[in-house]
Scaffold this active site. Structure first.
Site, PDB file in Angstrom:
ATOM      1  N   GLU A 220       0.835  -1.247   0.203  1.00  0.00           N
ATOM      2  CA  GLU A 220       0.087   0.046  -0.042  1.00  0.00           C
ATOM      3  C   GLU A 220       0.855   1.186   0.078  1.00  0.00           C
ATOM      4  OE1 GLU A 220      -3.442   0.067  -0.054  1.00  0.00           O
ATOM      5  OE2 GLU A 220      -3.777  -2.041   0.132  1.00  0.00           O
ATOM      6  N   CYS A 254      -2.451   9.501   2.305  1.00  0.00           N
ATOM      7  CA  CYS A 254      -2.001   9.016   1.019  1.00  0.00           C
ATOM      8  C   CYS A 254      -2.864   9.197  -0.164  1.00  0.00           C
ATOM      9  CB  CYS A 254      -1.684   7.550   1.437  1.00  0.00           C
ATOM     10  SG  CYS A 254      -3.130   6.886   1.916  1.00  0.00           S
TER      11      CYS A 254
HETATM   12  P1  NAD Z   1       7.941   4.919   5.077  1.00  0.00           P
HETATM   13  O1  NAD Z   1       7.887   3.937   3.956  1.00  0.00           O
HETATM   14  O2  NAD Z   1       8.925   5.907   5.522  1.00  0.00           O
HETATM   15  O3  NAD Z   1       7.870   4.012   6.361  1.00  0.00           O
HETATM   16  C1  NAD Z   1       6.860   2.918   6.547  1.00  0.00           C
HETATM   17  C2  NAD Z   1       7.384   1.791   7.458  1.00  0.00           C
HETATM   18  O4  NAD Z   1       8.550   1.292   6.822  1.00  0.00           O
HETATM   19  C3  NAD Z   1       7.803   2.397   8.925  1.00  0.00           C
HETATM   20  O5  NAD Z   1       7.153   1.441   9.770  1.00  0.00           O
HETATM   21  C4  NAD Z   1       9.331   2.353   8.816  1.00  0.00           C
HETATM   22  O6  NAD Z   1      10.048   2.110  10.083  1.00  0.00           O
HETATM   23  C5  NAD Z   1       9.589   1.278   8.033  1.00  0.00           C
HETATM   24  N1  NAD Z   1      10.952   1.313   7.332  1.00  0.00           N
HETATM   25  C6  NAD Z   1      11.603   2.459   7.020  1.00  0.00           C
HETATM   26  N2  NAD Z   1      12.690   2.332   6.434  1.00  0.00           N
HETATM   27  C7  NAD Z   1      12.688   0.894   6.115  1.00  0.00           C
HETATM   28  C8  NAD Z   1      13.594   0.070   5.392  1.00  0.00           C
HETATM   29  N3  NAD Z   1      14.696   0.326   4.836  1.00  0.00           N
HETATM   30  N4  NAD Z   1      13.308  -1.316   5.261  1.00  0.00           N
HETATM   31  C9  NAD Z   1      12.057  -1.681   5.889  1.00  0.00           C
HETATM   32  N5  NAD Z   1      11.253  -1.154   6.539  1.00  0.00           N
HETATM   33  C10 NAD Z   1      11.413   0.238   6.801  1.00  0.00           C
HETATM   34  O7  NAD Z   1       6.838   5.746   5.156  1.00  0.00           O
HETATM   35  P2  NAD Z   1       6.275   6.676   6.015  1.00  0.00           P
HETATM   36  O8  NAD Z   1       7.001   7.961   5.709  1.00  0.00           O
HETATM   37  O9  NAD Z   1       5.668   6.326   7.449  1.00  0.00           O
HETATM   38  O10 NAD Z   1       4.759   7.044   5.671  1.00  0.00           O
HETATM   39  C11 NAD Z   1       4.386   8.069   4.463  1.00  0.00           C
HETATM   40  C12 NAD Z   1       4.289   7.307   3.143  1.00  0.00           C
HETATM   41  O11 NAD Z   1       3.236   6.046   3.393  1.00  0.00           O
HETATM   42  C13 NAD Z   1       3.621   8.322   1.927  1.00  0.00           C
HETATM   43  O12 NAD Z   1       4.337   7.844   0.501  1.00  0.00           O
HETATM   44  C14 NAD Z   1       2.261   7.800   1.856  1.00  0.00           C
HETATM   45  O13 NAD Z   1       1.601   7.873   0.718  1.00  0.00           O
HETATM   46  C15 NAD Z   1       2.389   6.402   2.012  1.00  0.00           C
HETATM   47  N6  NAD Z   1       0.943   5.634   2.589  1.00  0.00           N
HETATM   48  C16 NAD Z   1       0.238   4.782   1.932  1.00  0.00           C
HETATM   49  C17 NAD Z   1      -0.951   4.332   2.269  1.00  0.00           C
HETATM   50  C18 NAD Z   1      -1.919   3.421   1.592  1.00  0.00           C
HETATM   51  O14 NAD Z   1      -2.672   2.935   2.308  1.00  0.00           O
HETATM   52  N7  NAD Z   1      -1.600   3.326   0.360  1.00  0.00           N
HETATM   53  C19 NAD Z   1      -1.584   5.135   3.340  1.00  0.00           C
HETATM   54  C20 NAD Z   1      -0.746   5.887   4.346  1.00  0.00           C
HETATM   55  C21 NAD Z   1       0.593   6.394   3.711  1.00  0.00           C
END
Ligand code: NAD
Length: 477
Positions: A220, A254
Site C-alpha cells: 500500500e 496517502c
Molecule cells: P515509510 O516508507 O518511510 O515507512 C513505513 C514503515 O517502513 C515504517 O514502519 C518504517 O519504520 C519502515 N521502514 C523505514 N525504512 C525501512 C527499510 N529500509 N526497510 C524496511 N522498513 C523500513 O513511510 P512513511 O513516511 O511512514 O509514510 C508515508 C508514506 O506512506 C507516503 O508515501 C504515503 O503515501 C504512504 N501511505 C500509503 C498508504 C496507503 O494505504 N496506500 C497509507 C498511508 C501512507
C-alpha cells in the site's frame, strides 16, 4: 524518540515469529467464534484507550484535533471491525465451483484457510487505522499477526503495543517497536503474508527483502493523486470537498488530492474560491483548533523547500485562507498554499507532496488532462468533479488508478465493500472487506471424487467413449 525500553533486540523478531508459527500449527483452524471473539477483544481494547490514543497522536504530530482522530481513524477502525464481524460467516463460507461435464459426478470447492502469521508494517500518518484495520483483517481471516508501527509516532506506537499486550497473548498478536533497522529485519522474515503501508522507495526495499523467502505481499504505497475539475465546475460544493481531502490531517494523507487540473478559463475563480473555502474551514488560521501540524522538522523543511523550489522556477505562490492577528503560535504549521502553474520539472511536480500544498495546472481539453495523468506513474486515487458526461467517461476509461472518487475525495477509503489499494508504483494488491479477507487467506481449491466419473473412461485402454468425448470437445479430426 522511541522508548528504548520498548524497542526489541533485532534478533528477537525471528523468535517471536517462530513462537507464533508454532502456536498456529498446533491450532491452525480458527473457528468463527474465535475470530469474532478476537475482533471484539480488539474493539474493546481500542475503545477503552480512545482518549489516551487521541492525546498520544496529537502529541506525536505536534497537534492534531481530537475530532480529526475520531473521524479519520476511530470511525473507520470501528466500522471496519463491525463490518467484518457482521460478514464473517459469509466470508468464511465454502464456495462451490463448477465441475466440467466429463468430471461429473465430482465436486469442486474453495475453502478460505488462514495463511498463518501475517506481518504488518505501518507508516506514521494514520498511526491507528493503518495498524489496526490490517490487524482486524488478519484476525478475521483466522491468522496470527506481528505489527511493526512507525518510529515517527513513538507515543502512539508504544501505546498500541501496550494495549495489544494487555488484550492478546504474544503468540497471537505481537507489536515490534523500532526504526528503519528493525523494519529492514522485520521485512526479511518468512511471514505467510506481509502487508506493507508506506512510501514507494521503502516499498522497493520491502519487496526485495520479502522475495528472499517468496513472501506474498500487499504493498500500500503513495504517489501523486490528481484531481480533475470539469470546465465550469469550480463550485462551492466542489471546493469544500476538495479542501476537506487536501487539508485533513494537514495534507498528510496517502490519498489526498496531490495536484489539481483545472480548465484554463476557471483558474481565477478557483484561486478565489479555494481561499474562501479554506477561510470557512479554518477561521482561526493554520494554528486553529482543527488544523493539524506537520509531523516533524524534516517534513516541515521538505515542504518549505518544495514551495521555494517552485517559486524559483516561476510558479505563483498564494497562501490561502485567513491569518487572524489573534492566531496562536504553534510549532510546525504550514498555511494552505496554492502553487499555480508550477514547471513540470519542479520538485513539487515530481515527488509526493504529503502536506497542505496544492499545485494547480490548467488544461484546455479533457484529452490534455488525460495525457498529463498518463505521462506519470499510475496514481493511488484519481478524483473527478463534474457531470457524469462523456468527458467523465473518457477520463475514467482512459486512465488507471488504484481507486476513483467522483464528486468527492477520500470517501472511497471508508467503504468496507470496496477494495482499497494501488497499481504500479502506488502499490499492489488490496485490502478492506472481502478483498482484505481473501488476501490474508489461502484460497484452497479441492476436487472431491464422486462414486463414478466419466473421466475414468478417458484413459488407457482408450475406447469408444474416449473417441466420443474427444469429438464432442475438440471437434472432428
Ligand atoms: P515509510 O516508507 O518511510 O515507512 C513505513 C514503515 O517502513 C515504517 O514502519 C518504517 O519504520 C519502515 N521502514 C523505514 N525504512 C525501512 C527499510 N529500509 N526497510 C524496511 N522498513 C523500513 O513511510 P512513511 O513516511 O511512514 O509514510 C508515508 C508514506 O506512506 C507516503 O508515501 C504515503 O503515501 C504512504 N501511505 C500509503 C498508504 C496507503 O494505504 N496506500 C497509507 C498511508 C501512507
Amino acid at each position: 524518540m522511541m522508548d528504548p525500553l520498548l524497542s526489541v533486540p533485532i534478533s528477537s523478531i525471528g523468535a517471536t515469529l517462530s513462537k507464533q508459527r508454532e502456536a498456529f500449527l498446533k491450532s491452525p483452524t480458527a473457528t468463527i467464534h474465535r475470530r469474532k471473539a478476537n475482533l471484539k477483544k480488539l474493539k474493546s481494547a481500542i475503545l477503552a484507550n480512545r482518549e489516551r490514543l487521541k492525546v498520544s497522536v496529537s502529541e506525536d504530530f505536534g497537534f492534531r484535533s481530537f475530532h480529526e482522530t475520531d473521524v479519520l481513524e476511530f470511525f473507520g477502525i470501528i466500522q471496519s471491525i463491525d463490518y467484518m464481524i457482521k460478514n464473517l460467516r459469509k466470508f468464511m463460507k465454502r464456495e462451490n465451483r463448477h465441475v466440467g461435464l466429463f468430471f461429473r459426478a465430482a465436486k469442486a470447492y474453495v475453502d478460505y484457510q488462514p495463511k498463518g502469521v501475517i506481518g504488518i508494517m505501518a507508516p506514521w500518518n494514520y498511526p491507528l487505522s493503518l495498524t489496526l484495520i490490517p490487524l482486524a483483517t488478519a484476525l478475521a481471516a483466522g491468522n496470527r499477526a506481528m505489527i511493526k508501527p512507525s518510529e515517527l509516532t513513538p507515543r502512539t506506537s508504544s501505546l498500541i503495543k501496550q494495549l495489544i499486550e494487555e488484550a492478546f497473548e504474544p503468540e497471537e498478536v505481537a507489536v515490534i517497536i523500532g526504526g528503519a533497522d528493525v523494519g529492514a529485519e522485520f521485512s526479511h522474515q518468512p511471514f505467510d503474508h506481509l502487508l506493507f503501508t508506506g512510501s514507494t522507495p521503502v516499498g522497493h526495499k520491502v519487496m526485495k527483502a520479502a522475495s528472499d523467502n517468496l513472501v506474498p505481499l500487499t504493498l500500500e504505497l503513495g504517489g501523486k493523486s490528481p484531481t480533475v475539475i470539469a470546465k465550469g465546475h469550480v463550485k462551492q460544493k466542489t471546493m469544500s470537498r476538495l479542501v476537506f481531502g487536501k487539508l485533513s490531517n494537514g495534507g498528510q494523507t496517502c490519498v489526498a488530492p496531490d495536484y489539481a487540473l483545472i480548465h484554463e478559463q476557471d483558474l481565477e475563480t478557483f484561486v478565489t474560491q479555494f481561499s474562501d473555502t479554506v477561510s470557512k474551514f479554518y477561521p482561526d488560521g493554520p494554528t486553529g483548533k482543527d488544523y493539524t501540524s506537520i509531523v516533524n522538522e524534516r517534513h516541515q523543511q521538505r515542504l518549505i523547500g518544495l514551495i521555494e523550489d517552485a517559486r524559483r522556477r516561476g510558479a505563483k505562490i498564494v497562501e490561502a485562507g485567513l491569518l487572524p492577528e489573534s492566531a496562536i503560535e504553534r510549532i510546525r504549521t504550514i498555511a494552505p498554499t496554492l502553487v499555480i502553474n508550477p514547471d513540470d520539472s519542479s520538485a513539487i511536480m515530481q515527488e509526493e507532496i504529503f502536506g497542505p500544498l496544492l499545485p494547480v495546472k490548467t488544461y484546455r481539453t479533457m484529452q490534455d488532462a488525460i495525457d498529463f495523468i498518463n505521462a506519470r506513474p499510475r496514481p493511488l486515487a484519481l478524483y473527478y468533479f463534474g457531470e457524469k458526461d462523456s468527458d467523465c467517461e473518457k477520463l475514467l476509461s482512459n486512465t488507471t488508478s488504484g481507486n476513483v472518487g467522483i464528486n468527492n475525495t477520500l470517501m472511497h477509503v471508508a467503504q468496507d465493500d470496496l477494495p482499497f489499494g494501488g497499481i504500479g508504483l502506488s502499490g499492489m494488491g488490496a485490502y478492506h472487506g472481502i478483498e482484505g479477507f481473501k488476501s490474508m487467506s489461502h484460497a484452497k481449491g479441492t476436487y472431491e471424487q464422486g462414486q463414478w466419473n466419466f473421466a475414468d473412461l478417458l484413459r488407457a485402454p482408450f475406447g469408444k467413449f474416449a473417441d466420443f468425448a474427444l469429438k464432442l470437445t475438440l471437434g472432428r479430426k
